[in-house]
Structure formats: C-alpha cells, structure tokens
Motif scaffolding. Structure first.
Motif, PDB file in Angstrom:
ATOM      1  N   ARG A 120       0.744  -1.240   0.092  1.00 28.65           N
ATOM      2  CA  ARG A 120       0.007  -0.044  -0.220  1.00 28.65           C
ATOM      3  C   ARG A 120       0.874   1.342  -0.023  1.00 28.65           C
ATOM      4  NH1 ARG A 120      -3.234   3.069   3.496  1.00 28.65           N
ATOM      5  NH2 ARG A 120      -2.466   2.058   5.527  1.00 28.65           N
ATOM      6  N   ALA A 121       1.879   1.103   0.660  1.00 24.92           N
ATOM      7  CA  ALA A 121       3.008   2.269   0.718  1.00 24.92           C
ATOM      8  C   ALA A 121       3.610   2.646  -0.513  1.00 24.92           C
ATOM      9  CB  ALA A 121       3.881   2.156   1.806  1.00 24.92           C
ATOM     10  N   MET A 122       3.946   1.424  -1.129  1.00 24.44           N
ATOM     11  CA  MET A 122       4.656   1.530  -2.442  1.00 24.44           C
ATOM     12  C   MET A 122       3.654   2.133  -3.421  1.00 24.44           C
ATOM     13  SD  MET A 122       7.640  -0.153  -1.799  1.00 24.44           S
ATOM     14  CE  MET A 122       8.410  -0.793  -3.566  1.00 24.44           C
ATOM     15  N   GLU A 123       2.425   1.606  -3.405  1.00 27.22           N
ATOM     16  CA  GLU A 123       1.599   2.406  -4.387  1.00 27.22           C
ATOM     17  C   GLU A 123       1.291   3.772  -4.117  1.00 27.22           C
ATOM     18  OE1 GLU A 123      -2.145   0.032  -4.439  1.00 27.22           O
ATOM     19  OE2 GLU A 123      -1.091  -1.515  -5.439  1.00 27.22           O
ATOM     20  N   ILE A 134       7.509   0.724  -9.493  1.00 29.24           N
ATOM     21  CA  ILE A 134       7.669  -0.048  -8.061  1.00 29.24           C
ATOM     22  C   ILE A 134       7.593  -1.616  -8.268  1.00 29.24           C
ATOM     23  CG2 ILE A 134       6.591   1.800  -6.344  1.00 29.24           C
ATOM     24  CD1 ILE A 134       3.809   0.484  -6.817  1.00 29.24           C
ATOM     25  N   GLY A 135       8.215  -2.357  -7.286  1.00 29.65           N
ATOM     26  CA  GLY A 135       8.304  -3.784  -7.739  1.00 29.65           C
ATOM     27  C   GLY A 135       8.547  -4.549  -6.492  1.00 29.65           C
ATOM     28  N   VAL A 136       8.918  -5.959  -6.729  1.00 32.17           N
ATOM     29  CA  VAL A 136       9.136  -6.637  -5.667  1.00 32.17           C
ATOM     30  C   VAL A 136      10.522  -7.566  -5.743  1.00 32.17           C
ATOM     31  CG1 VAL A 136       6.494  -6.769  -4.686  1.00 32.17           C
ATOM     32  CG2 VAL A 136       7.295  -8.345  -6.819  1.00 32.17           C
ATOM     33  N   LEU A 144       2.641 -13.839  -5.553  1.00 34.69           N
ATOM     34  CA  LEU A 144       2.143 -13.057  -6.795  1.00 34.69           C
ATOM     35  C   LEU A 144       0.489 -13.270  -6.622  1.00 34.69           C
ATOM     36  CD1 LEU A 144       4.514 -13.164  -9.723  1.00 34.69           C
ATOM     37  CD2 LEU A 144       4.308 -11.419  -8.054  1.00 34.69           C
ATOM     38  N   ARG A 145       0.278 -14.354  -6.548  1.00 30.64           N
ATOM     39  CA  ARG A 145      -1.307 -14.694  -6.354  1.00 30.64           C
ATOM     40  C   ARG A 145      -2.141 -14.109  -5.113  1.00 30.64           C
ATOM     41  NH1 ARG A 145       0.527 -20.000  -8.428  1.00 30.64           N
ATOM     42  NH2 ARG A 145       0.617 -20.928  -6.134  1.00 30.64           N
ATOM     43  N   GLU A 146      -1.183 -14.128  -4.102  1.00 29.71           N
ATOM     44  CA  GLU A 146      -1.821 -13.454  -2.903  1.00 29.71           C
ATOM     45  C   GLU A 146      -1.931 -11.986  -3.092  1.00 29.71           C
ATOM     46  OE1 GLU A 146      -0.459 -13.354   1.745  1.00 29.71           O
ATOM     47  OE2 GLU A 146       1.076 -12.256   0.319  1.00 29.71           O
ATOM     48  N   MET A 147      -0.964 -11.250  -4.237  1.00 31.44           N
ATOM     49  CA  MET A 147      -1.122  -9.978  -4.570  1.00 31.44           C
ATOM     50  C   MET A 147      -2.378  -9.539  -4.967  1.00 31.44           C
ATOM     51  SD  MET A 147       2.603  -8.465  -5.639  1.00 31.44           S
ATOM     52  CE  MET A 147       2.466  -6.823  -4.813  1.00 31.44           C
ATOM     53  N   ASP A 148      -2.970 -10.565  -5.793  1.00 30.54           N
ATOM     54  CA  ASP A 148      -4.236 -10.463  -6.367  1.00 30.54           C
ATOM     55  C   ASP A 148      -5.099  -9.781  -5.548  1.00 30.54           C
ATOM     56  OD1 ASP A 148      -2.734 -11.380  -9.032  1.00 30.54           O
ATOM     57  OD2 ASP A 148      -3.651 -13.320  -8.897  1.00 30.54           O
ATOM     58  N   GLY A 152      -3.523  -2.851  -6.305  1.00 33.29           N
ATOM     59  CA  GLY A 152      -4.001  -1.979  -7.165  1.00 33.29           C
ATOM     60  C   GLY A 152      -3.130  -2.019  -8.469  1.00 33.29           C
ATOM     61  N   ILE A 153      -1.946  -2.031  -8.205  1.00 37.99           N
ATOM     62  CA  ILE A 153      -0.934  -1.698  -9.156  1.00 37.99           C
ATOM     63  C   ILE A 153      -0.089  -3.144  -9.169  1.00 37.99           C
ATOM     64  CG2 ILE A 153       1.119  -0.501 -10.112  1.00 37.99           C
ATOM     65  CD1 ILE A 153       0.197   1.883  -8.408  1.00 37.99           C
ATOM     66  N   THR A 154       0.079  -3.520 -10.290  1.00 32.55           N
ATOM     67  CA  THR A 154       0.847  -4.791 -10.653  1.00 32.55           C
ATOM     68  C   THR A 154       2.641  -4.300 -10.650  1.00 32.55           C
ATOM     69  OG1 THR A 154      -0.678  -5.694 -12.219  1.00 32.55           O
ATOM     70  CG2 THR A 154       1.334  -6.536 -12.505  1.00 32.55           C
TER      71      THR A 154
END
Ligand SMILES: NC(=O)c1ccc[n+]([C@@H]2O[C@H](COP(=O)([O-])OP(=O)(O)OC[C@H]3O[C@@H](n4cnc5c(N)ncnc54)[C@H](OP(=O)(O)O)[C@@H]3O)[C@@H](O)[C@H]2O)c1
Length: 272
Positions: A120-123, A134-136, A144-148, A152-154
């Motif tokens: 959320r902070a990265m976004e 931004i990335g991981v 990645l599936r959990e991020m779905d 809000g941003i890939t």
C-alpha cells in the motif's frame, strides 16, 4: 559497448543488464560503481540492507551523468516494512543516495504479516510520483497470487534468484503472463558452478567465459540481470555480452542444467 533495454509494464525503459551492489562497502563500493559507470553500465541495483547507498550516491555524483541516463534501483529493508515505515524508508534511501527520486523501488523480501501494508505504501509512492516504478523481490508465484487480493498496481519487476541451476520455468511464465519483468539476482551463482564441465563446454563452444554464458542465458530468456563485481576486469567481462546470443537449442540445453540449487541457500517460501 552496446546494451539492451527492456520496457516495464508502465512504459518506462530500463537497461537489461546492471551492476549488483551487494557485498561491497565503503571506498570499494564507490570505486566499483564509478568503474561500472565508466565502462557503460547504466543500471545500478542497491538496497538499504546493503549499507552502501551513500557510496552509490557518491559515485553517481562523481560520474555526473544526466540523471535520465542512469536507472537506480533500491529496496525497502525487511525491518522497515509496513505502511509508514516504508514511506519513511524511501525518503531515507533517497537522502543517502543523494537523489530526488529512485527509478525503481522494490520490496526486498515478502515479509510475513507486512506484505499488504508495505505494498500500500509502495502504491502511494508511485501514485504521488515520488518514484518511477515499483516492484518486488523474491515473490514466487504464491506471493504473486496473494497480491491479486490486495494490489491495485501490478509490480513492474520481480527480482528473484534464477539461473540455469535454479530454472524456475513456471515463475518465468507467470511473470510473462502478468507483464512483470523478471530480474535475476546472483546470476553468476556467486561463482559456485563456474567449474561445471557442462557450463565450461558451452563457454568453450562460444569462445566466452562461464560468467558471460550465464549472463547470456538470462538475457536470452528476456530476464534482466545484475551481476556483482568489484574488479574492473570482471566488470568489463560481465558487460561484454552484447555481441552474441545463445541458440534456442543451447538455451534449452542450459535449462536442463537445473538442480534446484540456491546459491544463497535462501528460499523465499520461508516467509509464507
Ligand atoms: N533481492 C534480493 O534478495 C537479492 C539477493 C541477493 C543478491 N541480490 C542482488 O543481485 C546482485 C548479484 O548477486 P550476488 O552479488 O549475490 O552474486 P553474483 O553476481 O552471482 O556473483 C558475485 C560474485 O562473483 C564474482 N564474480 C563476478 N563476476 C565474475 C566473473 N566474471 N568471473 C568470476 N567471478 C566473478 C564476484 O567477485 P568480484 O567482486 O571479486 O569480481 C562475486 O564474488 C547482488 O549484488 C545484489 O545487487 C538481490
């Protein structure tokens, strides 16, 4: 020397090969980054956890290249993850780097219990225009599936350990499907497979070094790569990989080198 660029999912361009800055400190780190920039490297990967952002910043100042010509990556440390602390960590990194903004800010590891708030902070940083992308890092497919569920941003990029000896084919496909650029860390396996006869035979065939063959394997898979070296000769060697490519057949042969071998011994799933 030539080099390749890749386009991230938000449209910005990044050199495909860069300098990894882990395991270098103080004057050595500064000298290595200065030398890399002289050779032609234009992508620098550091992290708050590497404790050399100030030296990277000093080298960038010495090089005095146009800001738009250098792509700087840094990462939020595990101990700074969470919403407010990530926002503060980003500012602190920019201060140490002596930069107004970082090109790509990454979550360093998928820390349990903090992934959602950190992202959320990265976004927020991205939405505010404080960072270009931004990335991981170390987000294997379950992360990645959990991020779905919450993103809000890939992520523009996922930096993971990936080599012929740790051939994460499903992750490559997953990232391609999601338009996430993969970036390989420890692409040289910290030297732990340079003596493998299979790799040496491939190097002999192309008249290149084992390091250059490992880097080409990543590049030819469309993966970005960030080998670390503090030696001027090896910095040159690692950058001198744009005058050849592996055939599809040799790429497939190297995919078959897989041993599920992690040169770092670090499995990101320990954070699950
Ligand atoms: N996101 C993450 O969690 C994460 C984790 C690990 C690493 N990384 C990033 O990935 C970068 C690269 O990974 P790494 O530093 O672990 O390992 P690496 O790049 O696979 O290997 C670096 C080691 O190989 C040596 N080396 C470099 N070029 C060589 C060559 N051409 N021939 C022989 N030896 C050579 C270096 O020594 P010399 O310096 O003496 O040349 C150093 O000991 C890091 O620096 C860091 O930026 C990210």
């Amino acid at each position: 020397m030539n080099q390749n660029f890749v386009r991230l999912n938000n449209g910005i361009e990044m050199p495909q090969l860069g300098l990894g800055c882990w395991d270098m400190w103080g004057a050595d780190a500064r000298r290595a980054v200065e030398t890399a920039l002289e050779i032609g490297y234009r992508l620098i990967d550091t992290a708050a956890m590497y404790r050399n952002e100030a030296e990277v910043g000093a080298a960038l100042t010495t090089a005095a290249l146009p800001r738009a010509d250098v792509f700087v990556i840094t990462k939020v440390a595990n101990t700074d993850q969470g919403y407010d602390s990530t926002l503060r960590a980003y500012e602190a990194s920019c201060r140490r780097l002596n930069l107004d903004f970082v090109d790509l800010y990454l979550v360093h590891w998928p820390v349990s219990g903090l992934r959602r708030e950190t992202w959320r902070a990265m976004e927020k940083l991205y939405a505010d225009g404080a960072v270009r992308a931004i990335g991981v890092c170390n987000y294997l497919s379950p992360f990645l599936r959990e991020m779905d569920e919450y993103a809000g941003i890939t992520p523009a990029l996922n930096q993971c350990e990936i080599t012929p000896y740790l051939f994460l084919k499903d992750l490559i496909i997953d990232c391609q499907t999601r338009s996430i650029q993969l970036q390989a860390w420890s692409p040289l396996l910290r030297g732990k497979r340079f003596n493998d006869p299979k790799l040496q035979a491939m190097a002999h065939k192309y008249g290149k070094t084992p390091a250059q063959i490992l880097l080409r394997w990543a590049l030819d898979h469309g993966i970005s790569t960030i080998p670390k070296s503090a030696s001027p000769e090896r910095l040159k060697e690692n950058f001198d990989v744009f005058d050849f490519s592996l055939t599809d057949a040799d790429l497939a042969i190297m995919d078959g080198f897989n041993e599920d071998f992690r040169s770092s011994g670090e499995d990101p799933m320990r954070f699950w």
